[in-house]
Design an enzyme around this catalytic site. Structure first.
Site, short mmCIF file in Angstrom:
data_model
loop_
_atom_site.label_atom_id
_atom_site.label_comp_id
_atom_site.label_asym_id
_atom_site.label_seq_id
_atom_site.Cartn_x
_atom_site.Cartn_y
_atom_site.Cartn_z
N SER A 1 0.86 -1.19 0.00
CA SER A 1 0.00 0.00 0.00
C SER A 1 0.89 1.24 0.00
CB SER A 1 -0.88 -0.01 1.25
OG SER A 1 -0.05 0.11 2.40
N ASP B 1 -1.07 -1.57 -4.05
CA ASP B 1 -2.43 -1.68 -3.52
C ASP B 1 -2.99 -0.26 -3.34
OD1 ASP B 1 -4.65 -2.92 -2.44
OD2 ASP B 1 -3.77 -3.13 -0.42
N ASP C 1 -7.23 3.16 -7.53
CA ASP C 1 -8.52 3.20 -6.84
C ASP C 1 -9.15 4.57 -7.04
OD1 ASP C 1 -10.71 3.23 -5.26
OD2 ASP C 1 -9.68 2.74 -3.38
N GLU D 1 -11.32 0.03 -9.43
CA GLU D 1 -12.37 -0.27 -8.43
C GLU D 1 -13.64 0.50 -8.76
OE1 GLU D 1 -11.45 -0.64 -4.25
OE2 GLU D 1 -13.28 0.44 -3.68
N GLY E 1 -9.75 -3.67 7.26
CA GLY E 1 -9.49 -3.71 8.70
C GLY E 1 -10.08 -4.96 9.35
N HIS F 1 -11.69 -7.31 -2.17
CA HIS F 1 -10.89 -6.61 -1.15
C HIS F 1 -11.49 -6.89 0.22
CE1 HIS F 1 -8.23 -3.64 -3.33
NE2 HIS F 1 -8.81 -4.31 -4.29
N SER G 1 -10.88 -9.07 2.38
CA SER G 1 -11.34 -10.46 2.42
C SER G 1 -10.57 -11.36 3.37
CB SER G 1 -11.34 -11.04 1.01
OG SER G 1 -12.39 -10.43 0.27
N THR H 1 -5.39 -8.43 7.14
CA THR H 1 -5.70 -8.51 8.56
C THR H 1 -5.33 -9.86 9.19
OG1 THR H 1 -7.46 -6.87 8.38
CG2 THR H 1 -7.61 -8.41 10.23
ZN LIG Z 1 -8.41 -2.94 -0.46
#
Ligand SMILES: [Zn+2]
Length: 349
Positions: A50, A83, A105, A142, A190, A223, A225, A269
């Site tokens: 990211s 990302d 995005d 996206e 998250g 995403h 997921s 996560t």
């Molecule tokens: Zn994402």
């Protein structure tokens, strides 16, 4: 093996009918955990970073760590992916650094927080696609907006606020020429995705299936997921953590997605929980320890276990040796001469 195009990796996954986990990294140990899991299960991999990760690790460290992985594991195809790029400039800098794939995005404005208009999203994504494809680089777009916030990126709120509209997904794919399409079906970034085990009222697999029916050849991306398994939550809390009870996306739902066009599944996560749980356990049980290796090694092993499990569940295990990497220059040629299609096949309603 050189770093490969994510487009090639996802095209192969579509042929084989499996999904590929995209695991986030910030440091060396996470990259090592993913690569050992890939070796163990003989899986192709997507390593993604990211904007927050690029800041934390610094671009050059990150790039050379992933390059080291490609040298040490020549039998594993690796795609290196940005990302949630928030702007053309972020994607451009990732491509110039050596990433073989970027996500633009455009569902959010460049602040990474405010939902954009459909036209703004099409415009910025199209611009990234033109720049990237000329250089053989894959683009994920996206449409719809995920819930929650991660690494300072996200609109916040519930995953149900901006579910993807299938008609818009079709128009977006046609007008942008993206290689992969992230859709919003109720998931959030998250740890706190759902307040109970998700059912059809909060996790819209029917929307995903409707989009796949209209865009049967488009690689879909899920995403947010992580499955946020209870056992990983419990280890954290057993050794002094204070996580509130939460639910992620059940693996069976992801597998249903994979049967309906999902080729890339983003997981972060679960690995964060595994690492934190392992570190807490060592420090709790052996407070006299102070060599970071005493807790980083179990942390790395805990993440490897999660990644290897997901690779097996997503079906990518065993597929590392199925194909030879096509060079990024060849991929660029393919986009130019049309042999790599960027016009989606659209089925009637
Ligand atoms: Zn994402």
């Amino acid at each position: 093996m050189p770093l490969v195009s994510m487009r090639q990796l996802l095209d192969e996954a579509a042929k084989g009918g499996y999904g590929v986990g995209a695991f986030n990294v910030n440091d060396m140990e996470q990259i090592q955990a993913i690569m050992e899991a890939a070796k163990e299960t003989r899986s192709p991999v997507i390593i993604q970073a990211s904007r927050g990760a690029r800041q934390f690790a610094q671009d050059r460290y990150l790039y050379h760590l992933i390059l080291a992985a490609s040298e040490l594991y020549p039998e594993i195809p690796i795609a290196m992916h940005q990302d949630h790029g928030n702007s053309f400039e972020t994607c451009k800098s990732a491509i110039e650094l050596g990433f073989t794939s970027v996500m633009m995005d455009g569902s959010l404005k460049a602040d990474g927080k405010t939902p954009s208009t459909f036209e703004e999203n099409v415009e910025v994504t199209r611009k990234v696609v033109d720049f990237a494809h000329e250089r053989g680089i894959t683009v994920e777009g996206e449409i719809g907006v995920l819930g929650g916030v991660e690494d300072g990126h996200g609109a916040g709120g519930s995953g149900l606020d901006h579910i993807t509209d299938p008609d818009q997904a079709v128009e977006f794919a046609e007008r942008t020429g993206v290689d992969a399409l992230a859709i919003a079906i109720g998931t959030s970034h998250g740890a706190y995705k759902f307040t109970k085990k998700p059912d059809g009222s909060v996790l819209k697999m029917d929307v995903l299936i409707a989009i796949h029916k209209r865009l049967p050849n488009t690689h879909l991306v899920m995403h947010g997921s992580s499955s946020v398994p209870k056992d990983l939550q419990e280890i954290v809390n057993q050794y002094g953590g204070k996580l509130k009870e939460t639910w992620g996306v059940p693996v069976e739902e992801i597998q249903l997605g994979i049967r309906n066009g999902v080729r890339k599944i983003n997981v972060d996560t679960d690995n964060r929980l595994a690492i934190t749980g392992a570190i807490r356990k060592v420090l709790w049980e052996s407070p006299e320890k102070f060599d970071p290796r005493d807790y980083m090694k179990p942390a790395r092993e805990a993440m490897q276990k999660v990644v290897a499990t997901r690779m097996t569940q997503f079906g990518q295990a065993g597929h590392a040796g199925d194909y030879k990497p096509v060079s990024i220059a060849e991929i660029a040629k393919g986009y130019k001469d049309g042999s790599l299609s960027t016009r989606p096949l659209v089925a009637a309603k």
